[in-house]
Write a protein that holds these residues in place. Structure first.
Motif, PDB file in Angstrom:
ATOM      1  N   ASP A 208      60.434  27.596  28.319  1.00 25.44           N
ATOM      2  CA  ASP A 208      61.794  27.089  28.432  1.00 25.44           C
ATOM      3  C   ASP A 208      62.043  25.925  27.473  1.00 25.44           C
ATOM      4  N   ALA A 209      61.039  25.100  27.226  1.00 28.57           N
ATOM      5  CA  ALA A 209      61.209  24.005  26.269  1.00 28.57           C
ATOM      6  C   ALA A 209      61.472  24.547  24.866  1.00 28.57           C
ATOM      7  N   ILE A 210      60.808  25.630  24.503  1.00 28.77           N
ATOM      8  CA  ILE A 210      61.023  26.244  23.193  1.00 28.77           C
ATOM      9  C   ILE A 210      62.445  26.777  23.090  1.00 28.77           C
ATOM     10  N   ALA A 212      64.950  25.749  24.613  1.00 25.26           N
ATOM     11  CA  ALA A 212      65.873  24.609  24.613  1.00 25.26           C
ATOM     12  C   ALA A 212      65.792  23.793  23.327  1.00 25.26           C
ATOM     13  N   PHE A 213      65.045  24.251  22.315  1.00 26.97           N
ATOM     14  CA  PHE A 213      64.861  23.531  21.051  1.00 26.97           C
ATOM     15  C   PHE A 213      64.246  22.157  21.283  1.00 26.97           C
ATOM     16  N   ASP A 214      63.467  22.026  22.357  1.00 30.78           N
ATOM     17  CA  ASP A 214      62.840  20.733  22.667  1.00 30.78           C
ATOM     18  C   ASP A 214      61.391  20.779  22.191  1.00 30.78           C
ATOM     19  N   LEU A 215      61.205  20.504  20.908  1.00 32.14           N
ATOM     20  CA  LEU A 215      59.893  20.642  20.298  1.00 32.14           C
ATOM     21  C   LEU A 215      58.900  19.641  20.848  1.00 32.14           C
ATOM     22  N   ASP A 216      59.354  18.439  21.181  1.00 34.68           N
ATOM     23  CA  ASP A 216      58.440  17.424  21.694  1.00 34.68           C
ATOM     24  C   ASP A 216      57.849  17.850  23.037  1.00 34.68           C
ATOM     25  N   ARG A 217      58.705  18.287  23.962  1.00 31.78           N
ATOM     26  CA  ARG A 217      58.191  18.757  25.239  1.00 31.78           C
ATOM     27  C   ARG A 217      57.296  19.978  25.045  1.00 31.78           C
ATOM     28  N   ALA A 218      57.745  20.918  24.217  1.00 31.05           N
ATOM     29  CA  ALA A 218      56.974  22.140  24.010  1.00 31.05           C
ATOM     30  C   ALA A 218      55.580  21.820  23.478  1.00 31.05           C
ATOM     31  N   ALA A 219      55.501  20.897  22.523  1.00 33.40           N
ATOM     32  CA  ALA A 219      54.201  20.546  21.944  1.00 33.40           C
ATOM     33  C   ALA A 219      53.320  19.840  22.967  1.00 33.40           C
ATOM     34  N   ALA A 220      53.903  18.906  23.708  1.00 38.06           N
ATOM     35  CA  ALA A 220      53.121  18.162  24.704  1.00 38.06           C
ATOM     36  C   ALA A 220      52.597  19.095  25.789  1.00 38.06           C
ATOM     37  N   TRP A 221      53.450  19.971  26.273  1.00 39.23           N
ATOM     38  CA  TRP A 221      53.051  20.864  27.357  1.00 39.23           C
ATOM     39  C   TRP A 221      52.098  21.951  26.872  1.00 39.23           C
ATOM     40  N   THR A 222      52.248  22.371  25.617  1.00 39.31           N
ATOM     41  CA  THR A 222      51.277  23.324  25.064  1.00 39.31           C
ATOM     42  C   THR A 222      49.908  22.675  24.960  1.00 39.31           C
ATOM     43  N   GLY A 223      49.891  21.387  24.638  1.00 39.45           N
ATOM     44  CA  GLY A 223      48.623  20.668  24.618  1.00 39.45           C
ATOM     45  C   GLY A 223      47.965  20.644  25.988  1.00 39.45           C
ATOM     46  N   VAL A 224      48.769  20.423  27.034  1.00 42.56           N
ATOM     47  CA  VAL A 224      48.247  20.465  28.408  1.00 42.56           C
ATOM     48  C   VAL A 224      47.670  21.843  28.702  1.00 42.56           C
ATOM     49  N   LEU A 225      48.414  22.883  28.335  1.00 45.21           N
ATOM     50  CA  LEU A 225      47.959  24.253  28.571  1.00 45.21           C
ATOM     51  C   LEU A 225      46.668  24.547  27.818  1.00 45.21           C
ATOM     52  N   GLY A 226      46.593  24.088  26.575  1.00 43.57           N
ATOM     53  CA  GLY A 226      45.401  24.338  25.777  1.00 43.57           C
ATOM     54  C   GLY A 226      44.163  23.681  26.360  1.00 43.57           C
ATOM     55  N   ARG A 227      44.305  22.430  26.769  1.00 47.13           N
ATOM     56  CA  ARG A 227      43.157  21.734  27.370  1.00 47.13           C
ATOM     57  C   ARG A 227      42.723  22.416  28.665  1.00 47.13           C
ATOM     58  N   TRP A 228      43.704  22.859  29.441  1.00 49.71           N
ATOM     59  CA  TRP A 228      43.409  23.535  30.701  1.00 49.71           C
ATOM     60  C   TRP A 228      42.644  24.841  30.442  1.00 49.71           C
ATOM     61  N   CYS A 229      43.061  25.589  29.434  1.00 46.82           N
ATOM     62  CA  CYS A 229      42.372  26.847  29.096  1.00 46.82           C
ATOM     63  C   CYS A 229      40.959  26.585  28.573  1.00 46.82           C
ATOM     64  N   ILE A 230      40.832  25.600  27.712  1.00 50.91           N
ATOM     65  CA  ILE A 230      39.530  25.310  27.102  1.00 50.91           C
ATOM     66  C   ILE A 230      38.526  24.839  28.148  1.00 50.91           C
ATOM     67  N   GLU A 231      39.020  24.135  29.170  1.00 48.34           N
ATOM     68  CA  GLU A 231      38.129  23.670  30.234  1.00 48.34           C
ATOM     69  C   GLU A 231      37.587  24.811  31.088  1.00 48.34           C
ATOM     70  N   GLN A 232      38.143  26.004  30.926  1.00 47.00           N
ATOM     71  CA  GLN A 232      37.711  27.175  31.699  1.00 47.00           C
ATOM     72  C   GLN A 232      37.333  28.289  30.722  1.00 47.00           C
TER      73      GLN A 232
END
Length: 540
Positions: A208-210, A212-232
Motif C-alpha cells: 500500500d505504501a508503494i 501511495a507513492f510513499d517511497l520512504d515508508r515503503a523503503a523502511a517497511w521493506t527493510g523490516v520485512l527483509g530483516r524478518w525474512c533473513i532471521e528465518q
C-alpha cells in the motif's frame, strides 16, 4: 528418536522459527501417531511458512475436528477462523465463507468468547474489502479493533489495524489509512505478533505504501520485512514477495543490477512455494525486461503475472506503447483504471496520461493529470510531487504550452533528484530538453539530452536511449545494408542467430558477422538494444 522426543523437538523448532525442521519433525509424529489439535495448528503454521499451502489447509482442517472432538470449542473456532483467512489468500472464497460461518456459529454459542468474537469477524471483513465494499469493511474492522482493544489482544488489534488501514486507503482516505498502518508496524517492531500474521501485515503495508507513492515508508517497511525474512533462513512464504517488493524499489533507485538479482531470487522463491509472489515476481521481471528493451521476455512475464488474477498494469500498457501499439495500450489502461479502487487508479494515472498522449487524446491526458493532482489532497509525498510535475510536463508539451512544460520539467528533475530516482529524473531531463529545443535553445537542449543519455546508458535503459536518439534526430538505420536490416528485424522478434540463419539461408557465423556490423553502426552493444532501436525507429 521416539515420538515424544520428536514432538518436543518439533515444538522447539516452531519456537525457534526453524520451519523446515518443525515441518519435518511434526509431520513425522503426525504420520506415525497422529497429533492433537494444538500441535496440528503448529504443523499447519510450519507447512504454510515452508510453502506447503495445501498441507497447511489439511492440517488446520484436522485441527478443527480434533478440537471439536476434545470439546475445545475455542480451539475449533480459532482453527476455523485461520482456515477462512488462509483460503481467502489462496483465492478459495467459497470455502472461506463456509469456514467463517462455522467459526461464527461456535463463537455465537459461547457465553464469553472474548477476543475470539473479534477474530472470527476478520475473514468476513477481509472478504468485504476484497469485494470493494470499502465502507462496510471499514466498519467491520473498526468493530474487530474495538473488541481487540477491550480484550487487550495486541495481535488481533494489529491485524485489525492492517485491515482498517487498507480499507481507509482504498476508500480514498490515504493519510488516515497510512496512519493505521504506522500503528500496525509499531506493533510488529514491538514483537506483539506471531510469525504468520507478521508476514501478512508487513507485506500488505509495503504494497500500500508503494501504491501511495510513499517511497520512504515503503523503503523502511521493506527493510523490516527483509530483516524478518533473513532471521528465518528456513522461511519460504513471504520471502519471494519480499524480493519482488525489494526489486521494485531498487528499480526506482536506479540500482538495476541489484534489482535483477532480487528478481531472480523472487522467481526462485516463488518456484520453491511462496505463492504470494505469484504476481510480484513475474511482474518485476517484466518491468526490468521492458526498461532494458527485452520486450519479448517482458511480454511473457506480464502474461504470467496476469495469470494470478491481478492485472499486470501499468507495465503491460507501457510495453504496448513501446511496441507501437498505442490503441491497444489505450484500451487496456482505460479499462484497468476504470475498474480500479481509488488508490490503484491514482497509481495508474501517470501511465494513463502517457498512453493518452501517444494515442492522440490530449484532453484525456489533461484530465488524468488534474485527477492525479486532486487525488493527492493531503497525502502528498516527495515521490508523488515528482510524479505530478513530470506527468504535467509531458501533457503540457503535448498541448504546445512549451514555457509551462519547461518549468514543470525542471521542477520534476529537481524533485526526482531529491527522491533519488535517476531514471525518472533523466526522463524529465528529456522533457526539458524537448521544450528547450522547441523554443530555439539548442545548446541547452543538448546539455539536457546528454545528461539524460549518460544515465540511460549507465542503467542499460536501451529503449530510452533509442527514443532519445529519435528525439535528437539521430536516425542511423540508413547506414545499414538491406541484409543488415533483415537481420535486425529478425533479431527484434527474439530469434537466435541459428534461427535467423535458417530464415535467410545464411550460416550462423555470417549472421553473427552481420550482427556485429549492426552493433558497430548503431553504437549499441546488445540484442536488447537492437530490438529497442528497431521498434523506436519503425523498422518492425
Amino acid at each position: 528418536m521416539n515420538s515424544s522426543s520428536d514432538l518436543d523437538a518439533g515444538r522447539a523448532a516452531v519456537a525457534d522459527r526453524r520451519w523446515a525442521d518443525a515441518w519435518e519433525l511434526l509431520a513425522r509424529v503426525d504420520a506415525r501417531d497422529g497429533l492433537g489439535g494444538s500441535d496440528l495448528e503448529l504443523l499447519a503454521t510450519a507447512a504454510l511458512l515452508r510453502g506447503e499451502a495445501q498441507a497447511s489447509i489439511d492440517a488446520l482442517s484436522r485441527a478443527y475436528a480434533a478440537h471439536l472432538s476434545a470439546g475445545d470449542t475455542a480451539g475449533a473456532a480459532r482453527s476455523a477462523g485461520w482456515l477462512a483467512l488462509n483460503l481467502i489468500e489462496q483465492g478459495d472464497f467459497t470455502n472461506s465463507v463456509l469456514w467463517a460461518a462455522r467459526a461464527m456459529r461456535i463463537v455465537n454459542a459461547m457465553p464469553e468468547p472474548g477476543a475470539l468474537a473479534g477474530f472470527v469477524r476478520m475473514a468476513p471483513a477481509v472478504g468485504q474489502l476484497g469485494s470493494g465494499n470499502n465502507a462496510e469493511a471499514v466498519h467491520a474492522f473498526e468493530e474487530v479493533l474495538a473488541i481487540a482493544e477491550c480484550e487487550a489482544d495486541r495481535e488481533l488489534a494489529t491485524l485489525a489495524r492492517l485491515g482498517l488501514g487498507k480499507s481507509l486507503i482504498e476508500s480514498g482516505a490515504v493519510s488516515e489509512g497510512l496512519g493505521r498502518l504506522d500503528q500496525a508496524m509499531t506493533s510488529i517492531a514491538a514483537g506483539d505478533v506471531a510469525p504468520l500474521p507478521t508476514g501478512v501485515i508487513v507485506c500488505g503495508a509495503v504494497s500500500d505504501a508503494i501504491l501511495a507513492f510513499d517511497l520512504d515508508r515503503a523503503a523502511a517497511w521493506t527493510g523490516v520485512l527483509g530483516r524478518w525474512c533473513i532471521e528465518q533462513p528456513q522461511l519460504i512464504a513471504f520471502s519471494g514477495q519480499y524480493r519482488a517488493l525489494e526489486a521494485g524499489l531498487l528499480l526506482v533507485r536506479g540500482a538495476w543490477t541489484e534489482a535483477s538479482a532480487a528478481v531472480e531470487l523472487a522467481l526462485s522463491r516463488f518456484r520453491a512455494g511462496d505463492y504470494r509472489a505469484i504476481w510480484g515476481a513475474p511482474y518485476q521481471h517484466a518491468e526490468l525486461s521492458r526498461l532494458r528493451g527485452a520486450f519479448h521476455s517482458a511480454e511473457e512475464s506480464y502474461r504470467r503475472a496476469g495469470e494470478s488474477g491481478w492485472e499486470p498494469q501499468p507495465g503491460l500498457s507501457l510495453l504496448h506503447l513501446a511496441l507501437g501499439r498505442a490503441r491497444r495500450a489505450q484500451d487496456e489502461i482505460r479499462r484497468s483504471a476504470a475498474g480500479a479502487d481509488p488508490l490503484t487508479r491514482r497509481y495508474l494515472l501517470p501511465a494513463v496520461a502517457e498512453v493518452e498522449i501517444a494515442a492522440g487524446d490530449h484532453d484525456a491526458a489533461r484530465r488524468a493529470v488534474e485527477e492525479l493532482r486532486d487525488a493527492s489532497g493531503t497525502s502528498a509525498t516527495p515521490m508523488l510531487d515528482a510524479t505530478i510535475a513530470a506527468t504535467d510536463a509531458r501533457v503540457l508539451l503535448a498541448e504546445g504550452r512549451t514555457a509551462d512544460a519547461l518549468d514543470a520539467a525542471r521542477t520534476a528533475v529537481r524533485a526526482w533528484d531529491l527522491v533519488g530516482a535517476p531514471y525518472e529524473a533523466a526522463r524529465s531531463r528529456v522533457l526539458a530538453g524537448r521544450a528547450l529545443h522547441t523554443i530555439g535553445e539548442a545548446e541547452a537542449a543538448h546539455e539536457e539530452f546528454d545528461a539524460a543519455r549518460t544515465v540511460f546508458l549507465a542503467l542499460g535503459a536501451e529503449p530510452a536511449v533509442a527514443e532519445l536518439a529519435a528525439v535528437m534526430g539521430d536516425r542511423r538505420a540508413g547506414a545499414l545494408t538491406a541484409r543488415e536490416l533483415e537481420v535486425l528485424r529478425l533479431v527484434s522478434t527474439g530469434l537466435t542467430n541459428r534461427r535467423i540463419g535458417e530464415r535467410l539461408s545464411l550460416s550462423e557465423k555470417t549472421v553473427a558477422r552481420h550482427l556485429a556490423n549492426i552493433f558497430g553502426k548503431l553504437g549499441i552493444t546488445s540484442r536488447a538494444a537492437a530490438t529497442a532501436y528497431a521498434y523506436e525507429n519503425g523498422l518492425v
